[in-house]
Design a protein around this motif. Structure first.
Motif, PDB file in Angstrom:
ATOM      1  N   GLU A   1      15.466 -55.199 -23.755  1.00  0.00           N
ATOM      2  CA  GLU A   1      14.344 -54.404 -23.261  1.00  0.00           C
ATOM      3  C   GLU A   1      14.834 -53.278 -22.372  1.00  0.00           C
ATOM      4  O   GLU A   1      15.902 -53.349 -21.796  1.00  0.00           O
ATOM      5  CB  GLU A   1      13.398 -55.292 -22.437  1.00  0.00           C
ATOM      6  CG  GLU A   1      12.715 -56.363 -23.246  1.00  0.00           C
ATOM      7  CD  GLU A   1      12.354 -57.548 -22.366  1.00  0.00           C
ATOM      8  OE1 GLU A   1      11.855 -57.321 -21.251  1.00  0.00           O
ATOM      9  OE2 GLU A   1      12.607 -58.687 -22.800  1.00  0.00           O
ATOM     10  N   LYS A   2      14.012 -52.268 -22.255  1.00  0.00           N
ATOM     11  CA  LYS A   2      14.289 -51.155 -21.372  1.00  0.00           C
ATOM     12  C   LYS A   2      14.251 -51.694 -19.940  1.00  0.00           C
ATOM     13  O   LYS A   2      13.352 -52.458 -19.590  1.00  0.00           O
ATOM     14  CB  LYS A   2      13.189 -50.110 -21.572  1.00  0.00           C
ATOM     15  CG  LYS A   2      13.544 -48.740 -21.056  1.00  0.00           C
ATOM     16  CD  LYS A   2      12.453 -47.747 -21.495  1.00  0.00           C
ATOM     17  CE  LYS A   2      12.487 -46.493 -20.652  1.00  0.00           C
ATOM     18  NZ  LYS A   2      11.941 -46.647 -19.304  1.00  0.00           N
ATOM     19  N   PRO A   3      15.232 -51.343 -19.102  1.00  0.00           N
ATOM     20  CA  PRO A   3      15.213 -51.873 -17.735  1.00  0.00           C
ATOM     21  C   PRO A   3      13.996 -51.368 -16.962  1.00  0.00           C
ATOM     22  O   PRO A   3      13.573 -50.229 -17.143  1.00  0.00           O
ATOM     23  CB  PRO A   3      16.507 -51.335 -17.125  1.00  0.00           C
ATOM     24  CG  PRO A   3      16.915 -50.201 -17.986  1.00  0.00           C
ATOM     25  CD  PRO A   3      16.375 -50.466 -19.346  1.00  0.00           C
ATOM     26  N   SER A   4      13.457 -52.232 -16.114  1.00  0.00           N
ATOM     27  CA  SER A   4      12.283 -51.852 -15.317  1.00  0.00           C
ATOM     28  C   SER A   4      12.732 -50.962 -14.159  1.00  0.00           C
ATOM     29  O   SER A   4      13.913 -50.888 -13.833  1.00  0.00           O
ATOM     30  CB  SER A   4      11.603 -53.105 -14.777  1.00  0.00           C
ATOM     31  OG  SER A   4      12.479 -53.743 -13.861  1.00  0.00           O
ATOM     32  N   ASP A   5      11.742 -50.301 -13.535  1.00  0.00           N
ATOM     33  CA  ASP A   5      12.053 -49.477 -12.361  1.00  0.00           C
ATOM     34  C   ASP A   5      12.670 -50.328 -11.262  1.00  0.00           C
ATOM     35  O   ASP A   5      13.562 -49.879 -10.543  1.00  0.00           O
ATOM     36  CB  ASP A   5      10.769 -48.813 -11.825  1.00  0.00           C
ATOM     37  CG  ASP A   5      10.366 -47.629 -12.700  1.00  0.00           C
ATOM     38  OD1 ASP A   5      11.169 -47.255 -13.587  1.00  0.00           O
ATOM     39  OD2 ASP A   5       9.262 -47.097 -12.504  1.00  0.00           O
ATOM     40  N   PHE A   6      12.193 -51.574 -11.145  1.00  0.00           N
ATOM     41  CA  PHE A   6      12.730 -52.499 -10.139  1.00  0.00           C
ATOM     42  C   PHE A   6      14.221 -52.733 -10.382  1.00  0.00           C
ATOM     43  O   PHE A   6      15.039 -52.676  -9.455  1.00  0.00           O
ATOM     44  CB  PHE A   6      11.950 -53.821 -10.195  1.00  0.00           C
ATOM     45  CG  PHE A   6      12.605 -54.951  -9.450  1.00  0.00           C
ATOM     46  CD1 PHE A   6      12.694 -54.930  -8.064  1.00  0.00           C
ATOM     47  CD2 PHE A   6      13.141 -56.036 -10.134  1.00  0.00           C
ATOM     48  CE1 PHE A   6      13.306 -55.968  -7.369  1.00  0.00           C
ATOM     49  CE2 PHE A   6      13.749 -57.075  -9.446  1.00  0.00           C
ATOM     50  CZ  PHE A   6      13.831 -57.037  -8.060  1.00  0.00           C
ATOM     51  N   GLU A   7      14.586 -52.969 -11.660  1.00  0.00           N
ATOM     52  CA  GLU A   7      16.000 -53.185 -11.988  1.00  0.00           C
ATOM     53  C   GLU A   7      16.833 -51.949 -11.679  1.00  0.00           C
ATOM     54  O   GLU A   7      17.925 -52.043 -11.101  1.00  0.00           O
ATOM     55  CB  GLU A   7      16.144 -53.555 -13.465  1.00  0.00           C
ATOM     56  CG  GLU A   7      15.690 -54.963 -13.764  1.00  0.00           C
ATOM     57  CD  GLU A   7      15.747 -55.283 -15.256  1.00  0.00           C
ATOM     58  OE1 GLU A   7      14.819 -55.932 -15.734  1.00  0.00           O
ATOM     59  OE2 GLU A   7      16.710 -54.860 -15.918  1.00  0.00           O
TER      60      GLU A   7
ATOM     61  N   SER B   1      19.703 -57.780 -21.647  1.00  0.00           N
ATOM     62  CA  SER B   1      18.405 -57.820 -22.326  1.00  0.00           C
ATOM     63  C   SER B   1      18.213 -56.539 -23.125  1.00  0.00           C
ATOM     64  O   SER B   1      18.653 -55.463 -22.723  1.00  0.00           O
ATOM     65  CB  SER B   1      17.281 -57.989 -21.311  1.00  0.00           C
ATOM     66  OG  SER B   1      16.925 -56.733 -20.773  1.00  0.00           O
TER      67      SER B   1
ATOM     68  N   ARG C   1      13.853 -60.930  -6.141  1.00  0.00           N
ATOM     69  CA  ARG C   1      12.447 -61.258  -6.436  1.00  0.00           C
ATOM     70  C   ARG C   1      11.976 -62.424  -5.565  1.00  0.00           C
ATOM     71  O   ARG C   1      10.839 -62.436  -5.098  1.00  0.00           O
ATOM     72  CB  ARG C   1      12.278 -61.629  -7.909  1.00  0.00           C
ATOM     73  CG  ARG C   1      12.045 -60.406  -8.768  1.00  0.00           C
ATOM     74  CD  ARG C   1      11.529 -60.784 -10.144  1.00  0.00           C
ATOM     75  NE  ARG C   1      11.858 -59.726 -11.090  1.00  0.00           N
ATOM     76  CZ  ARG C   1      12.863 -59.788 -11.958  1.00  0.00           C
ATOM     77  NH1 ARG C   1      13.617 -60.861 -12.029  1.00  0.00           N
ATOM     78  NH2 ARG C   1      13.106 -58.777 -12.753  1.00  0.00           N
TER      79      ARG C   1
END
Ligand SMILES: [Zn+2]
Length: 268
Positions: free
Chosen positions: A200-206, A198, A166
């Motif tokens: 949370e659902k992983p982001s597309d970036f992750e 985490s 990032r």
């Protein structure tokens, strides 16, 4: 003036004589005796010189590996392995129960057979509860293969990798994204810790970053060690099926860490 000297030198060297030499370690060998200016020069034991050459080559290789490791450490900063785990070995890992002993044994074998494991690109998953020694054992594998061979190993948490990438987007990093990715793809072994921490659902970036790393290593036939608090099924969901497939190639090894946390057992 000089030409006088040359004329006075003996012009012919007698042909070498073939005899048999004896080496204390390797027995008899064909030996040449050369007479040069009236002095005998004997060739040595070929086995001894082969061993000497091999030892020199091994020393040169070790030096090169050390230099490579230092360059890599420079590139990634000193935090190849977190301070808390730096220098951790298998010997310090406390294995009281049969499950713990099995986990230890599997990791010891992974390190001992790393050459074979690397050739097959076999990944290793250390999965289970926090505080059960997963990071300790993963770092011990890295320390062991770096000490015993010219292999290179890098430890990173997925969080630190994502943060580093990032930082390249808003130009606060002096590295490019591709430099960061290649520093994670080029080591003989990569340990990725804290996958799926985490909720949370992983982001597309992750997901795409993780796939770029794991697929990049897969294509180079380099194994990856994944450390996670998730179980195998939840991990596959967290990293995505494409990534999970890459990890399974070559025959993934899974170690479950299901016992209670060992942290703070001494009482605090
Ligand atoms: Zn010899």
């Amino acid at each position: 003036m000089g030409s006088d000297k040359i004329v006075s030198m003996p012009t012919a060297t007698p042909a070498p004589q073939q005899t048999t030499g004896v080496c204390d370690d390797h027995g008899q060998f064909p030996q040449q005796v050369n007479l040069i200016f009236g002095r005998e020069f004997k060739t040595g034991c070929p086995e001894c010189s082969r061993i000497r050459r091999e030892e020199e080559a091994a020393r040169a290789e070790a030096q090169e590996a050390l230099a490579l490791r230092m360059r890599m450490a420079e590139k990634l900063g000193a935090a190849l392995i977190p301070k808390r785990f730096a220098g951790k070995t298998f010997a310090e890992y406390i294995a009281d129960t049969a499950e713990q002993q099995k986990a230890l044994k599997t990791c010891v074998r992974y390190a001992a057979e790393f050459k074979k494991i690397a050739a097959a690109g076999r990944c290793l998953l250390l999965l289970g509860k926090p505080g059960t020694g997963k990071t300790h054992l993963s770092v011990a594998i890295a320390n062991e293969i770096m000490a015993k061979s010219s292999a290179t190993a890098v430890y990173r948490t997925i969080g630190s990798v994502l943060q580093a990438i990032r930082a390249t987007y808003d130009h606060t990093s002096d590295q490019s994204e591709s430099q960061i990715l290649s520093s994670l793809i080029s080591p003989s072994l990569l340990i990725l810790d804290e996958i799926g921490v985490s909720k949370e659902k992983p982001s597309d970036f992750e997901l795409t970053t993780l796939f770029a790393i794991i697929n990049g290593r897969y294509e180079e036939l380099r194994p990856t060690v994944i450390v996670s608090n998730l179980d195998a099924k939840a991990l596959a969901t967290a990293i995505g099926e494409r990534c999970a497939d890459r990890l399974r190639e070559g025959g993934v090894i899974v170690i479950p860490f299901e016992w209670e946390s060992q942290r703070g057992k001494e009482g605090f």
